[in-house]
Motif scaffolding. Structure first.
Motif, PDB file in Angstrom:
ATOM      1  N   ASP A   1       0.820   8.870   6.593  1.00 23.89           N
ATOM      2  CA  ASP A   1       1.382   7.542   6.813  1.00 23.89           C
ATOM      3  C   ASP A   1       0.926   6.631   5.678  1.00 23.89           C
ATOM      4  OD1 ASP A   1       2.371   5.165   7.667  1.00 23.89           O
ATOM      5  OD2 ASP A   1       1.159   5.025   9.494  1.00 23.89           O
ATOM      6  N   PRO A   2       1.668   6.559   4.563  1.00 22.16           N
ATOM      7  CA  PRO A   2       1.242   5.758   3.414  1.00 22.16           C
ATOM      8  C   PRO A   2       0.956   4.299   3.747  1.00 22.16           C
ATOM      9  CG  PRO A   2       3.052   7.186   2.796  1.00 22.16           C
ATOM     10  CD  PRO A   2       2.914   7.292   4.290  1.00 22.16           C
ATOM     11  N   ALA A   3       1.653   3.751   4.749  1.00 24.91           N
ATOM     12  CA  ALA A   3       1.422   2.355   5.105  1.00 24.91           C
ATOM     13  C   ALA A   3       0.047   2.144   5.722  1.00 24.91           C
ATOM     14  CB  ALA A   3       2.507   1.871   6.069  1.00 24.91           C
ATOM     15  N   ALA A   4      -0.583   3.236   6.185  1.00 21.93           N
ATOM     16  CA  ALA A   4      -1.900   3.142   6.824  1.00 21.93           C
ATOM     17  C   ALA A   4      -3.029   3.479   5.855  1.00 21.93           C
ATOM     18  CB  ALA A   4      -1.950   4.065   8.033  1.00 21.93           C
TER      19      ALA A   4
ATOM     20  N   TRP B   1      -6.983   4.469   6.626  1.00 24.24           N
ATOM     21  CA  TRP B   1      -7.387   5.828   6.241  1.00 24.24           C
ATOM     22  C   TRP B   1      -8.620   5.777   5.332  1.00 24.24           C
ATOM     23  CZ3 TRP B   1      -6.998   8.361   1.323  1.00 24.24           C
ATOM     24  CH2 TRP B   1      -7.268   9.731   1.376  1.00 24.24           C
ATOM     25  N   LEU B   2      -8.604   4.867   4.361  1.00 26.13           N
ATOM     26  CA  LEU B   2      -9.754   4.737   3.464  1.00 26.13           C
ATOM     27  C   LEU B   2     -10.999   4.326   4.241  1.00 26.13           C
ATOM     28  CD1 LEU B   2      -8.044   2.999   0.418  1.00 26.13           C
ATOM     29  CD2 LEU B   2      -9.069   5.290   0.441  1.00 26.13           C
ATOM     30  N   ARG B   3     -10.854   3.433   5.207  1.00 22.70           N
ATOM     31  CA  ARG B   3     -12.021   3.039   6.026  1.00 22.70           C
ATOM     32  C   ARG B   3     -12.525   4.219   6.851  1.00 22.70           C
ATOM     33  NH1 ARG B   3      -8.989  -1.658   6.235  1.00 22.70           N
ATOM     34  NH2 ARG B   3      -7.969  -1.067   8.195  1.00 22.70           N
ATOM     35  N   THR B   4     -11.607   5.058   7.324  1.00 20.32           N
ATOM     36  CA  THR B   4     -12.023   6.258   8.051  1.00 20.32           C
ATOM     37  C   THR B   4     -12.836   7.180   7.157  1.00 20.32           C
ATOM     38  OG1 THR B   4     -10.094   6.170   9.513  1.00 20.32           O
ATOM     39  CG2 THR B   4     -11.219   8.284   9.322  1.00 20.32           C
TER      40      THR B   4
ATOM     41  N   ASP C   1       0.827  -1.197   0.000  1.00 24.83           N
ATOM     42  CA  ASP C   1       0.000   0.000   0.000  1.00 24.83           C
ATOM     43  C   ASP C   1       0.868   1.257   0.000  1.00 24.83           C
ATOM     44  OD1 ASP C   1      -2.274  -1.491  -0.003  1.00 24.83           O
ATOM     45  OD2 ASP C   1      -2.907  -0.990   2.043  1.00 24.83           O
ATOM     46  N   ALA C   2       1.939   1.224   0.788  1.00 32.69           N
ATOM     47  CA  ALA C   2       2.821   2.391   0.856  1.00 32.69           C
ATOM     48  C   ALA C   2       3.440   2.698  -0.504  1.00 32.69           C
ATOM     49  CB  ALA C   2       3.922   2.163   1.896  1.00 32.69           C
TER      50      ALA C   2
END
Length: 319
Positions: A73-76, A80-83, A13-14
């Motif tokens: 935080d690209p790894a997250a 983030w998308l779920r948020t 993802d990152a």
């Protein structure tokens, strides 16, 4: 625009976020394709199965397109998308009203947010966005431009600008988001003209118009860009009088001491949204609304239809 690259299942993802932030639209498409099933399942768990869940995911895709540059935080990216989806669903569940969507995302982003259009300029996907918007019909394109790239964001305000019921605004946004989401997921990655050129021209034009108002020759400025039979609609009986009534109104504003400032311009091929701050004279602080937005319909460089929308004044709280 970034160059299109193949993204394997081993790409993290990152990696996709970094590539997307560098301008590779296909990387953003790959990221959304990877997470879309889980995002849809998450939306269904929050608001139930049906078109609302699908629409929430589509809107989240457009928000991701606009706001990916803010992801620290690209790894997250997955969380983030779920948020983003959760906030969209919360807004739909709570309101299904006219509260601007971006208000519901404030807690997930940094506290001092740039102007929405500045977010688009910050990464190379801006040209893809506006190329994709250009493929929509004018009615669909207008509601998306207002909702996502102006301060006229509530369904009721958009309905007022477009002269249609709120239900029509909702249906148009649903259709437009679906088409844009499909285009994004298809990762249409091609070279497109830089929208900054078009927007910059209209911003300069808007600023020149303000200067013309102060100089007292606004009629001459309008004559080179607005057709004599322009259809103007808005408050104060502006409808279908050409721009004569508009000129008289602006001249009266100057006599009354009203100030103008261009705050935002969003321009596509044939629809332009120009926003202005209005400053009432000190001796009459309630003389005019706090701002206004012009929606201009343009053909072959000429404004053929203009819709004036005045922002509502916020109620003053009393002790």
């Amino acid at each position: 625009m970034g160059t299109s690259h193949a993204h394997s299942s081993s790409t993290t993802d990152a990696d996709l976020v970094h590539a997307a932030q560098a301008g590779d639209v296909s990387a953003l498409g790959s990221l959304l394709i990877r997470h879309r099933p889980s995002l849809l399942a998450f939306a269904i768990s929050l608001i139930g199965y049906g078109p609302d869940a699908e629409d929430a995911v589509q809107e989240a895709c457009l928000i991701a397109l606009r706001r990916l540059g803010e992801l620290r935080d690209p790894a997250a990216a997955g969380s983030w998308l779920r948020t983003v989806v959760r906030n969209v669903c919360r807004m739909r569940y709570r309101a299904r009203t006219d509260q601007p969507l971006d208000d519901g995302l404030a807690a997930t982003l940094r506290s001092s947010e740039p102007d929405p259009t500045e977010l688009v300029w910050q990464h190379a996907t801006r040209d893809w966005v506006w190329h994709a918007l250009a493929d929509l019909s004018p009615p669909l394109r207008l509601v998306v431009m207002l909702r996502h790239f102006s301060s006229v964001t509530s369904y009721q305000d958009i309905a007022d600008v477009c002269g249609v019921p709120v239900g029509t605004v909702r249906s148009r946004l649903h259709e437009a988001r679906g088409k844009l989401s499909q285009a994004l997921l298809a990762t249409a990655d091609a070279a497109h003209g830089d929208v900054r050129v078009v927007t910059g021209e209209w911003r300069r034009y808007s600023q020149d118009m303000v200067s013309a108002v102060y100089r007292g020759d606004v009629a001459a400025q309008l004559a080179v860009s607005w057709t004599p039979t322009v259809d103007i609609r808005g408050p104060h009986d502006l409808r279908n009088e050409g721009y004569g009534a508009l000129v008289r109104g602006l001249e009266q504003d100057m006599l009354d001491g009203v100030g103008y400032r261009v705050t935002n311009v969003a321009a596509s091929r044939d629809i332009v949204v120009c926003e202005f701050e209005l400053r009432s004279p000190p001796e009459d602080p309630l003389h005019c609304p706090p701002g206004a937005a012009w929606v201009l319909h343009v053909r072959a460089g000429w404004v053929e239809q203009a819709r004036l929308f005045q922002l509502r004044r916020q109620p003053v709280e009393t002790a």
